[in-house]
Motif scaffolding. Sequence first.
Motif, short mmCIF file in Angstrom:
data_model
loop_
_atom_site.label_atom_id
_atom_site.label_comp_id
_atom_site.label_asym_id
_atom_site.label_seq_id
_atom_site.Cartn_x
_atom_site.Cartn_y
_atom_site.Cartn_z
N ARG A 1 0.74 -13.97 12.10
CA ARG A 1 0.05 -12.76 12.56
C ARG A 1 0.15 -11.66 11.51
NH1 ARG A 1 2.44 -11.12 18.06
NH2 ARG A 1 1.72 -9.06 17.42
N ALA A 2 1.32 -11.52 10.89
CA ALA A 2 1.50 -10.49 9.87
C ALA A 2 0.59 -10.72 8.67
CB ALA A 2 2.96 -10.45 9.42
N ARG B 1 0.86 -4.19 10.61
CA ARG B 1 1.55 -5.27 9.92
C ARG B 1 3.06 -4.96 9.88
NH1 ARG B 1 1.45 -6.67 4.02
NH2 ARG B 1 1.77 -8.92 3.99
N THR B 2 3.39 -3.72 9.55
CA THR B 2 4.79 -3.32 9.54
C THR B 2 5.42 -3.52 10.91
OG1 THR B 2 4.32 -1.73 7.82
CG2 THR B 2 6.34 -1.39 9.05
N GLY B 3 4.66 -3.17 11.97
CA GLY B 3 5.15 -3.34 13.33
C GLY B 3 5.50 -4.80 13.61
N ILE B 4 4.65 -5.71 13.17
CA ILE B 4 4.91 -7.14 13.42
C ILE B 4 6.16 -7.58 12.68
CG2 ILE B 4 3.99 -9.47 13.20
CD1 ILE B 4 1.16 -8.17 13.25
N LEU C 1 -4.68 -6.89 8.57
CA LEU C 1 -5.02 -6.12 7.37
C LEU C 1 -4.64 -4.65 7.52
CD1 LEU C 1 -8.39 -7.83 6.44
CD2 LEU C 1 -6.13 -8.24 5.48
N ASP C 2 -4.34 -4.21 8.74
CA ASP C 2 -3.94 -2.81 8.94
C ASP C 2 -2.44 -2.67 8.61
OD1 ASP C 2 -4.10 -0.09 9.87
OD2 ASP C 2 -2.93 -0.79 11.60
N ASN D 1 -5.50 -12.66 3.70
CA ASN D 1 -4.07 -12.65 3.45
C ASN D 1 -3.70 -11.29 2.89
OD1 ASN D 1 -1.46 -12.91 2.62
ND2 ASN D 1 -1.77 -14.79 1.46
N ALA D 2 -3.07 -10.48 3.74
CA ALA D 2 -2.73 -9.12 3.34
C ALA D 2 -1.75 -9.08 2.19
CB ALA D 2 -2.16 -8.36 4.54
N GLY D 3 -1.03 -10.17 1.99
CA GLY D 3 0.00 -10.17 0.95
C GLY D 3 -0.47 -10.74 -0.38
N LEU D 4 -1.78 -11.01 -0.53
CA LEU D 4 -2.21 -11.73 -1.73
C LEU D 4 -1.85 -11.01 -3.03
CD1 LEU D 4 -3.71 -14.25 -2.87
CD2 LEU D 4 -5.61 -12.70 -3.27
#
Lengths: 313, 518, 300
Positions: free
Chosen positions: B455-456, B465-468, B460-461, B164-167
Amino acid sequence: MVKYLAQRLLLMGITVTGMVTVVFFLLRLIPGDPAEYMLGDYATEESLAALRAELGLDLPIHEQYVRFMGRAFSGDLGTSVVTGQPALAEVLASLPWSAALALAGIVIAIVIGVPLGVISAVRQGSWTDLGVMLVALAGISFPVFWVGLVAILVFAHELPLFPALGATSSENPLTRLHHLALPALVLGISVAAYIARLTRSAMLEVLGQDYVRVARAMGVRENRVVYRLALRNALIPVLSVIGVTFAWSLGSAILVEAVFSRPGLGSMILKAIFARDYQLVQAGVMVLSLAVVLINTSLDIVYGIVDPRVRTA
Amino acid sequence: MTSTIKGHHASFMVKATLAVFATVTAVLTAMPVSFAANDVLRVRIGSDVGVLDPARIFGIENQTVAGHIYNGLVKYDQATNKIMPDLAREWTVSPDGTEYTFKLRDGVTWHKGHGELTADDVKFSLERVLDPETKSRYAGQLAGVTAVEAVDKLTVKVKLDKPNAGLLNKLTAFNQGWIVSRKAVTEIGDKNYQMQPIGTGPFMFEKWTPGNQVTVTANPDYFEGAPKIAGVAFKLIKDETAAAIALENGEIDIFFALQQPVIIDRLKNAKGVTVQDRPANHTINLVLNTSKKPLDNVKVRQAIAYGVNREGLIKGYFKGTKAMGHSVLTSSFPEYTEDLPQYPHDPEKAKALLAESGVGAFELELVSVGLSPYDQLIIPVANDLNKIGIDTKITILERGAYLQARTKGDVMTVITGVVGPPDPDSPLVTLYATKSFPPGLNTARYDKADELLARAAGELDPAKRTGIYRQLLKQTMTDVPVLPLYADRLFIAHSDAVSGFVQNSLFTMQSYSVSLNR
Amino acid sequence: MTDVSTTADTAAPTRRAFGGIRSRYLRHPGFMTGLIVLVLISIVAVGAPVFAPYSPLETDMLKTLAPPSADHLLGTDQFGRDVLSRLIWGARISLQVAAMVVLISLTFGTLIGAVAGYAGGWVERVIMVGNDILLAFPGFLLALALVAVRGSSLDSVILAVSIAYTPRVAAVMRSVVLTIKPRPYIEASQAIGMTASRVLFVHVIPNALPPVIVVATVSAATAILAEAGLSYLGLGVQPPAATWGNVISDGQSYIISNPWISISAGGCIAIVVIALNLLGDGLRDTLDPQMRRYAGSRML
């Protein structure tokens, strides 16, 4: 006398119980679920059910009522659903603020209202009378919160004589009085206008009575007639109205508190109504009604002592 | 009437008057006494506090006070929103992105003699939020956390079911991210803890006077050094005019949550007062319920978007103090973009779209909570929609009823904003994900964002992530289940006695950096 | 003035009480002033669509918070709406609230008070204990709670203020009935076999009406103040409707920069309430000088 006292106290008990009952059932009619309010956006069905059970909101309403009354008699007015603090503690914390405002308001009202009423009555028909009565008419006719707004505009903004905030945390009694002054004046003046009109009527009535005419005819000095004889008797109806006025000024105090950002029982109840905090509203109204009824009853009793005719009525 | 009775009256009146005076004096002097030191910062808040337990907290006033008392594992830098160390000195992420290891600072102590901070307190705090028994409103924020382990006294591990990139955003010092003491919560008890908070922060909770103020005092042992002020008194002043006069008269030092454009203007020109402002992390939105006819028709929603004169609202009502909302992400997010479908005010196009949609005349109920300025701005919005031929009805609900209406999900529209950290998930998941209904947050009942959101979270990139996220913004601004009315701008005014104040974009305020020179 | 008291004190049948003193109204300056003001405001209220220069609801975001000018005599509010037009339309709602509250509280208050006073015994006791319980509440607080229960709307405000005011009318009615009951013509009617309800409607209520009418004018004034107070707290008639209370609370945020918004709306309320109080004073002086206790309107 004992019988009269007992009657008054019994009536007081019935009235307070009745008021609390009215409020209890009235609040249950308010749409909205306090559990949902507390849990807000992130509520789930399970957490709502758990909270309802905890607050006893899942019980049938008559059971909730019995439970509430049972606890109330032992001094437990429940817990605020928003803050989790004992409701009574929160009510007692705001009580001194209201007491100070209402008492200061009533004192101002009596100090201003009674003399104006007397002067007006003594000089009935004069320009003074007309002037006082016009001012008093305006005093009872302007919305109290609007007077408060204008008072802030004039006395806190244009001429910064008073603070804009009706409350302070300072422990200096003078600072406190300074903050209390404007709200108390606004509340007091509207009550004073009412008392002035009442005093004038009562004075005129007494001045027209036979014994006053007789006293005058007998050559008693006018000052003595007015202040010794007439005023004392005229004050009896005024005194009896002060109790009523007190209840009403607690209602107006909600608006005065709102204008002057002042804490108090009224604004606490208002906040609790908005938050659907039943327990807190109940506790607030219970203490408020107790105060109103206590004051009215004690004035009744005093009135009964002072004027024995009342007891038989 | 005999003269004795009259004599009675006179003495009674005198006594009564004396008694009343005595009572007034007694009441005045018996009122709760608090410190009135010269170096106490006085801050205006617009609403009363009431819940300072991080698991249950809500509302910007509670969050502001709690922000003075608690720390998180990490925190947002007040000025830049960068994630910084707080209670955690450093942290590492396992290569597969499912295990976060935090090393805690040594020698951090809890307020009021509740001992030293350990990894067990962190474990307790997070598990407490996750425990259904706690009934925390933020349990969902930590969804995906499978275990919290206290490895040793100062090491704590957070395990996830999937990356989870937002953890880290969920573990910052805000709401569920604030760390509490196991000892303090257990000793004080859940119920009392709501208003007896114990933290590790720069200020310690002192006293709450309902309806009046809440005070905190400086923590001399704070791990980054004691604050330069003795304490903070958060004073409840609802009316902004009264607060502005109080600031000018020196009755308060900081005016938090300044909203009224005329008052902003007035304070900008006032002597001895500084007004600060910055873009907020939230937009104020008109949510259109896509499950209700005729709002299920995208043309009707687009017609509404063209029909509302947002430029007029910003210019005429807000006097330019707010900015255009191009999407629900504001310019304070790195994901912000204006390369999106735009809806300039165009009544003709709106009418044309309505005609194209084939939907006949209908009544649109506009629902707002009874809070300024939301219950205000709804009025010109209704008027604009009347002009394109939509019959509007305004309903202002008090907070409880408003939340209930949203929970039920059958209101046609609501006005809402998602106030919070600069975490794109915060507005996007809240407003668009199907898992946000129930509990009523996704009042639009929008159901086409889940896949992109998942998907976002798993990406982890950062660039990808910003693109999504941007793809999602484009999609939601085409579908307009939520029309951003304006991007909020936060205003705070303070007297010249205050220096070192840094405004954040979370709609809270922090006094730690402040010094006072009266 | 004092000679009128004899008219009301004696057992005067209705026609005499009203008929013999008609000319006195015209000679009472307060009464006439109040009446003229109320008639004028009623005309404005009824003719609002004709008199108002603009729509009370139409917003104009290019002309927000304009100061008074020839185009907008009282300026515009934060949405560019014409304040004067809102006040003119607001007169309708204020007068409507006043009229409805008087109608409802008078009907029910009179009935309850008359039944209690006339019936006596346990009926009276039960009714009056209930009445006293409602009377013990600060009326504004009771109205507030009732609006919270029903949700804010014009109907809620009217109902809440009526319910809060009815016990006051009932208390007056009962005490008046108690003084009328022992009079000879009532006893005579009972003696000739009139039913209790007939005596109540034919003799008791009509003869008790003068003081109740005085109370009614006061309750109208109180209703207008209460509506304004509820609107000020955000519990009154829902926006965007133009009511005087709403205009005051809209203008509150602009009291320093645009004071005329709130001040003019407060002025409207005061003018109508003063007029009603003058009317009430006039009625009291002419109809029933014993009504000294009723010293005018107040916030319930």
